[in-house]
Structures are given as C-alpha cells and as structure tokens.
Design a protein around this motif. Structure first.
Motif, PDB file in Angstrom:
ATOM      1  N   VAL A 103       0.865  -1.177   0.000  1.00  0.00           N
ATOM      2  CA  VAL A 103       0.000   0.000   0.000  1.00  0.00           C
ATOM      3  C   VAL A 103       0.903   1.228   0.000  1.00  0.00           C
ATOM      4  O   VAL A 103       1.778   1.361   0.861  1.00  0.00           O
ATOM      5  CB  VAL A 103      -0.918   0.027   1.247  1.00  0.00           C
ATOM      6  CG1 VAL A 103      -1.769   1.282   1.260  1.00  0.00           C
ATOM      7  CG2 VAL A 103      -1.769  -1.224   1.317  1.00  0.00           C
ATOM      8  N   VAL A 104       0.695   2.117  -0.975  1.00  0.00           N
ATOM      9  CA  VAL A 104       1.454   3.367  -1.038  1.00  0.00           C
ATOM     10  C   VAL A 104       0.478   4.495  -0.725  1.00  0.00           C
ATOM     11  O   VAL A 104      -0.598   4.583  -1.323  1.00  0.00           O
ATOM     12  CB  VAL A 104       2.070   3.578  -2.435  1.00  0.00           C
ATOM     13  CG1 VAL A 104       2.820   4.903  -2.493  1.00  0.00           C
ATOM     14  CG2 VAL A 104       2.990   2.412  -2.788  1.00  0.00           C
ATOM     15  N   ARG A 105       0.850   5.310   0.265  1.00  0.00           N
ATOM     16  CA  ARG A 105      -0.012   6.439   0.654  1.00  0.00           C
ATOM     17  C   ARG A 105       0.770   7.734   0.552  1.00  0.00           C
ATOM     18  O   ARG A 105       1.991   7.747   0.715  1.00  0.00           O
ATOM     19  CB  ARG A 105      -0.494   6.290   2.104  1.00  0.00           C
ATOM     20  CG  ARG A 105      -1.374   5.121   2.331  1.00  0.00           C
ATOM     21  CD  ARG A 105      -2.057   5.114   3.657  1.00  0.00           C
ATOM     22  NE  ARG A 105      -1.234   5.598   4.770  1.00  0.00           N
ATOM     23  CZ  ARG A 105      -1.609   5.538   6.036  1.00  0.00           C
ATOM     24  NH1 ARG A 105      -2.773   5.040   6.362  1.00  0.00           N
ATOM     25  NH2 ARG A 105      -0.832   5.987   6.987  1.00  0.00           N
ATOM     26  N   ARG A 106       0.052   8.795   0.317  1.00  0.00           N
ATOM     27  CA  ARG A 106       0.617  10.140   0.344  1.00  0.00           C
ATOM     28  C   ARG A 106      -0.062  10.884   1.485  1.00  0.00           C
ATOM     29  O   ARG A 106      -1.242  11.196   1.393  1.00  0.00           O
ATOM     30  CB  ARG A 106       0.376  10.840  -0.984  1.00  0.00           C
ATOM     31  CG  ARG A 106       1.165  10.223  -2.106  1.00  0.00           C
ATOM     32  CD  ARG A 106       0.810  10.774  -3.464  1.00  0.00           C
ATOM     33  NE  ARG A 106       0.142  12.065  -3.429  1.00  0.00           N
ATOM     34  CZ  ARG A 106       0.400  13.060  -4.266  1.00  0.00           C
ATOM     35  NH1 ARG A 106       1.294  12.906  -5.210  1.00  0.00           N
ATOM     36  NH2 ARG A 106      -0.252  14.190  -4.189  1.00  0.00           N
ATOM     37  N   LEU A 107       0.695  11.133   2.527  1.00  0.00           N
ATOM     38  CA  LEU A 107       0.150  11.815   3.695  1.00  0.00           C
ATOM     39  C   LEU A 107       0.335  13.316   3.544  1.00  0.00           C
ATOM     40  O   LEU A 107       1.443  13.780   3.249  1.00  0.00           O
ATOM     41  CB  LEU A 107       0.855  11.322   4.964  1.00  0.00           C
ATOM     42  CG  LEU A 107       0.822   9.808   5.184  1.00  0.00           C
ATOM     43  CD1 LEU A 107       1.658   9.439   6.388  1.00  0.00           C
ATOM     44  CD2 LEU A 107      -0.603   9.342   5.370  1.00  0.00           C
ATOM     45  N   PRO A 108      -0.718  14.100   3.737  1.00  0.00           N
ATOM     46  CA  PRO A 108      -0.587  15.547   3.576  1.00  0.00           C
ATOM     47  C   PRO A 108       0.309  16.160   4.650  1.00  0.00           C
ATOM     48  O   PRO A 108       0.324  15.711   5.788  1.00  0.00           O
ATOM     49  CB  PRO A 108      -2.025  16.059   3.710  1.00  0.00           C
ATOM     50  CG  PRO A 108      -2.769  14.973   4.393  1.00  0.00           C
ATOM     51  CD  PRO A 108      -2.059  13.686   4.102  1.00  0.00           C
ATOM     52  N   GLU A 119       4.481   7.279   1.876  1.00  0.00           N
ATOM     53  CA  GLU A 119       4.766   6.165   2.779  1.00  0.00           C
ATOM     54  C   GLU A 119       4.433   4.875   2.055  1.00  0.00           C
ATOM     55  O   GLU A 119       3.449   4.808   1.330  1.00  0.00           O
ATOM     56  CB  GLU A 119       3.908   6.245   4.046  1.00  0.00           C
ATOM     57  CG  GLU A 119       4.538   6.988   5.169  1.00  0.00           C
ATOM     58  CD  GLU A 119       3.808   6.767   6.482  1.00  0.00           C
ATOM     59  OE1 GLU A 119       4.481   6.430   7.459  1.00  0.00           O
ATOM     60  OE2 GLU A 119       2.587   6.933   6.526  1.00  0.00           O
ATOM     61  N   VAL A 120       5.257   3.869   2.282  1.00  0.00           N
ATOM     62  CA  VAL A 120       5.018   2.549   1.710  1.00  0.00           C
ATOM     63  C   VAL A 120       4.765   1.587   2.865  1.00  0.00           C
ATOM     64  O   VAL A 120       5.577   1.485   3.787  1.00  0.00           O
ATOM     65  CB  VAL A 120       6.228   2.063   0.873  1.00  0.00           C
ATOM     66  CG1 VAL A 120       5.986   0.654   0.364  1.00  0.00           C
ATOM     67  CG2 VAL A 120       6.507   3.029  -0.268  1.00  0.00           C
ATOM     68  N   PHE A 121       3.610   0.914   2.817  1.00  0.00           N
ATOM     69  CA  PHE A 121       3.252  -0.078   3.825  1.00  0.00           C
ATOM     70  C   PHE A 121       3.282  -1.457   3.190  1.00  0.00           C
ATOM     71  O   PHE A 121       2.698  -1.664   2.121  1.00  0.00           O
ATOM     72  CB  PHE A 121       1.830   0.163   4.354  1.00  0.00           C
ATOM     73  CG  PHE A 121       1.713   1.330   5.258  1.00  0.00           C
ATOM     74  CD1 PHE A 121       1.864   1.183   6.620  1.00  0.00           C
ATOM     75  CD2 PHE A 121       1.456   2.588   4.747  1.00  0.00           C
ATOM     76  CE1 PHE A 121       1.758   2.270   7.463  1.00  0.00           C
ATOM     77  CE2 PHE A 121       1.343   3.681   5.577  1.00  0.00           C
ATOM     78  CZ  PHE A 121       1.489   3.524   6.947  1.00  0.00           C
ATOM     79  N   THR A 135       7.800   2.361   5.602  1.00  0.00           N
ATOM     80  CA  THR A 135       8.963   3.218   5.430  1.00  0.00           C
ATOM     81  C   THR A 135       8.530   4.509   4.750  1.00  0.00           C
ATOM     82  O   THR A 135       7.581   4.516   3.962  1.00  0.00           O
ATOM     83  CB  THR A 135      10.068   2.519   4.615  1.00  0.00           C
ATOM     84  OG1 THR A 135      11.218   3.365   4.563  1.00  0.00           O
ATOM     85  CG2 THR A 135       9.637   2.191   3.212  1.00  0.00           C
ATOM     86  N   SER A 136       9.205   5.591   5.099  1.00  0.00           N
ATOM     87  CA  SER A 136       8.964   6.870   4.436  1.00  0.00           C
ATOM     88  C   SER A 136      10.310   7.570   4.254  1.00  0.00           C
ATOM     89  O   SER A 136      11.166   7.525   5.127  1.00  0.00           O
ATOM     90  CB  SER A 136       8.004   7.741   5.250  1.00  0.00           C
ATOM     91  OG  SER A 136       8.512   7.957   6.538  1.00  0.00           O
ATOM     92  N   PRO A 137      10.500   8.213   3.101  1.00  0.00           N
ATOM     93  CA  PRO A 137      11.776   8.878   2.834  1.00  0.00           C
ATOM     94  C   PRO A 137      11.866  10.210   3.572  1.00  0.00           C
ATOM     95  O   PRO A 137      10.862  10.732   4.058  1.00  0.00           O
ATOM     96  CB  PRO A 137      11.747   9.094   1.323  1.00  0.00           C
ATOM     97  CG  PRO A 137      10.290   9.210   1.010  1.00  0.00           C
ATOM     98  CD  PRO A 137       9.588   8.303   1.975  1.00  0.00           C
TER      99      PRO A 137
END
Length: 166
Positions: A103-108, A119-121, A135-137
C-alpha cells in the motif's frame, strides 16, 4: 479427559491468533504491560485508556506505542532504524510470510498545503494477525533543509472491535 481436550483446544485457538514479540503479546492486560515496562526501565502512559506510549518518557524517548481494547493489548507499534534494521526485518518477514500486500499512501503535510510525504506499507496477514512494515523517505524544503527524517516502523495487530482498519 474431555475438560483437558477443551482446554487445549482453547489454548491452541487463542495462541494461533496472537502476536508475541519483544516481550509484548496480544491479550496482555494493562497491569502486565506496566510490569513489563517497569522491568525494562520504562514508563507506560495513556491519555485516553486506549492508546499507550512506552519508553523513557522522562527523557522524551518513546520506544513503542500500543492500543488496548477492552483491557487487553491488540496493537504494538515501534520504530526501527531504516538503515540498520529495515532490510533485515523485511528479509525475515518475506521468509516467514511470503509476499506482502503493498500500500502506497501520500500523507498531507499540514504545515505546507499541497505537499505530501509518501509512505510505503507492506502488510502480511497470518491467521488473525496483521504485520505491517512501513517506510517513508526524508523530505526537504525548497532550500534543501531537512523537514522530515526518513523513518521505518513495524506494527503487530490482532483483529479487534477497536481496530477499524484491518
């Protein structure tokens, strides 16, 4: 004999749907959790009786966070080092559980409207448990200054009425 068979069946059924990691296990009471924290030299704190943090809180060091539902632990979350631990944990999870759901999410970013932190879950489901590795860069502003450090975490969750997103 019948009582023994029933008892063993209940034990195997509950242990098949439970995590037990880092001395934390699903189904622990808050008192057991408090005892574990004390043995580690940590404190345990909750503001709402549902979500807890554990660590050397007097030094502003949080080791993990937990969710308690109906008096027992149903979720355990802790940060891991993205450089040292992430690859080893990922390899272990792939060996143990196989390919994950990704699951790839873009958190505001609330301080910067229109910008996001990706973020990659990676999620594995095993019987009644969900194991999530994320993980998140790192993120930098327009001048190159660091805004957010890169991070990684692992979470163990059991299906529960208090966990809405399983």
């Amino acid at each position: 004999m019948k009582l023994l068979a029933c008892t063993l069946a209940v034990l195997f059924a509950t242990s098949a749907h439970a995590f037990n990691v880092d001395g934390i296990r699903s189904g622990m009471s808050v008192q057991e959790l408090s005892t574990h924290a004390t043995r580690q030299g940590w404190q345990l704190k909750s503001g709402d009786g549902l979500n807890y943090i554990m660590g050397k809180l007097d030094q502003q060091q949080i080791d993990s966070s937990l969710t308690v539902c109906n008096g027992i632990v149903v979720n355990y979350y802790r940060s891991i080092d993205p450089d040292v631990d992430y690859t080893n944990v990922l390899s272990d999870m792939l060996d143990k559980y196989g390919q994950p759901t990704v699951v790839v999410r873009r958190l505001p970013v609330y301080q910067a409207p229109g910008q996001y932190i990706p973020e990659v879950f990676l999620k594995w489901y095993s019987q009644g448990d969900r194991i999530s590795l994320s993980t998140s860069p790192e993120s930098r502003d327009g001048q190159g200054a660091l805004r957010f450090k890169r991070g990684a975490s692992i979470a163990y969750t059991v299906r529960s009425t208090c966990i809405k997103d399983f």
